[in-house]
Design a protein around this motif. Structure first.
Motif, short mmCIF file in Angstrom:
data_model
loop_
_atom_site.label_atom_id
_atom_site.label_comp_id
_atom_site.label_asym_id
_atom_site.label_seq_id
_atom_site.Cartn_x
_atom_site.Cartn_y
_atom_site.Cartn_z
N ARG A 5 26.84 92.20 82.97
CA ARG A 5 27.50 92.09 81.82
C ARG A 5 26.91 90.98 80.83
NH1 ARG A 5 34.33 91.18 81.02
NH2 ARG A 5 34.30 91.42 78.80
N LEU A 6 26.70 89.80 81.48
CA LEU A 6 25.94 88.59 80.79
C LEU A 6 24.75 89.08 80.14
CD1 LEU A 6 26.72 85.70 83.23
CD2 LEU A 6 27.82 86.03 80.94
N ARG A 9 25.50 91.22 77.15
CA ARG A 9 25.70 90.39 75.92
C ARG A 9 24.67 89.39 75.37
NH1 ARG A 9 31.13 88.38 75.96
NH2 ARG A 9 32.44 89.97 76.43
N SER A 12 22.96 92.24 73.38
CA SER A 12 23.91 92.62 72.15
C SER A 12 23.70 91.32 70.89
CB SER A 12 25.43 92.43 72.76
OG SER A 12 26.20 92.47 71.60
N ASP A 13 23.61 90.03 71.38
CA ASP A 13 23.27 88.95 70.51
C ASP A 13 22.12 89.24 69.88
OD1 ASP A 13 25.67 87.74 71.65
OD2 ASP A 13 24.49 86.43 72.76
N PRO A 51 24.89 81.33 71.77
CA PRO A 51 26.07 82.19 71.06
C PRO A 51 27.06 81.85 70.63
CG PRO A 51 25.78 82.05 73.48
CD PRO A 51 24.75 81.34 73.08
N ARG A 187 23.40 82.91 77.71
CA ARG A 187 24.61 83.40 78.28
C ARG A 187 24.72 83.10 79.60
NH1 ARG A 187 28.62 85.70 75.04
NH2 ARG A 187 27.72 86.35 73.24
N ASP A 191 27.75 80.62 81.06
CA ASP A 191 28.76 81.11 82.10
C ASP A 191 28.44 80.07 83.37
OD1 ASP A 191 30.47 83.26 82.65
OD2 ASP A 191 29.30 83.23 84.45
N ASP A 199 34.49 84.92 70.99
CA ASP A 199 33.86 86.15 70.27
C ASP A 199 34.37 86.08 69.08
OD1 ASP A 199 33.45 88.89 69.86
OD2 ASP A 199 34.71 89.76 71.36
#
Length: 221
Positions: A5-6, A9, A12-13, A51, A187, A191, A199
């Protein structure tokens, strides 16, 4: 948050800010070709791909100032982080083929190389995101890698695959792959440090309260 998932992300960024990341990458290539500003530009690239700044993206002038500010720290980090991976790469090139004496060490060297590359990438992110000196960033990165070695190796493997694909297609490597890697590592590091990343599409508290009130009034008595 899971490793997959990271990584998603981070991808996606890059897609959400493709134009800005492309311009940053082109500037980074120029700095690398000039050699001297290269390490400072690398830290600036990680900082610009933060991010937490998704809504208020830094401007081009901010990247130039960040390169100048991080020039000394960038070279210090490069000199501290590069020797061990360089030795392992030399060993792999010398003994990977046709050596019965040291051939059995090749898998161990590959594993160590992956972990050391992860430490170097993490250290760049820690230095840029948390504004830490090079040595402190390396120690913090080593702790993160030691705490989650599987995640670190997965991050390095995905990074290698992205570089390989970008190199085969050439255009992605030149246009945005370096910024993509910075966003991905950022990311993972944030984390690992437990730093929350807001978000920008999430509703505000007032908006969420209005939605809850609306549901109660709609389905209530």
């Amino acid at each position: 948050m899971g490793t997959v998932r990271l990584i998603g992300r981070g991808l996606s960024d890059t897609l959400e800010h493709l134009l800005a990341f492309s311009l940053l990458t082109l500037g980074w290539w120029v700095a690398v070709l000039l050699v001297v500003p290269g390490p400072g530009a690398t830290l600036a690239l990680f900082g610009m791909a933060d991010p937490r700044r998704a809504v208020d993206r830094p401007e081009w002038r901010d990247a130039v100032r960040a390169t100048r500010r991080n020039l000394r720290r960038g070279w210090a980090l490069a000199l501290l982080a590069a020797p061990l991976p360089g030795v392992l790469l030399w060993n792999l090139s010398a003994y990977a083929y046709g050596s019965d004496r040291f051939g059995w060490l090749v898998p161990l060297w590959l594993l160590m190389l992956g972990l050391l590359v992860a430490v170097g990438l993490y250290a760049c992110a820690v230095t840029a995101l948390m504004d830490q000196p090079a040595w402190d960033a390396l120690k913090g990165a080593a702790v993160l890698v030691g705490f989650r070695p599987g995640r670190a190796l997965a991050t390095v493997l995905v990074s290698w695959l992205l570089v390989a694909i970008g190199g085969a297609l050439l255009v992605p490597l030149v246009m945005f792959v370096p910024a993509l890697l910075a966003a991905l590592v950022n990311r993972v590091v944030l984390d690992g440090l437990g730093v929350p990343v807001p978000d920008p599409l999430a509703p505000t508290e007032e908006r969420a309260r209005e939605e809850r009130t609306r549901r109660v009034s709609k389905f209530g008595p």
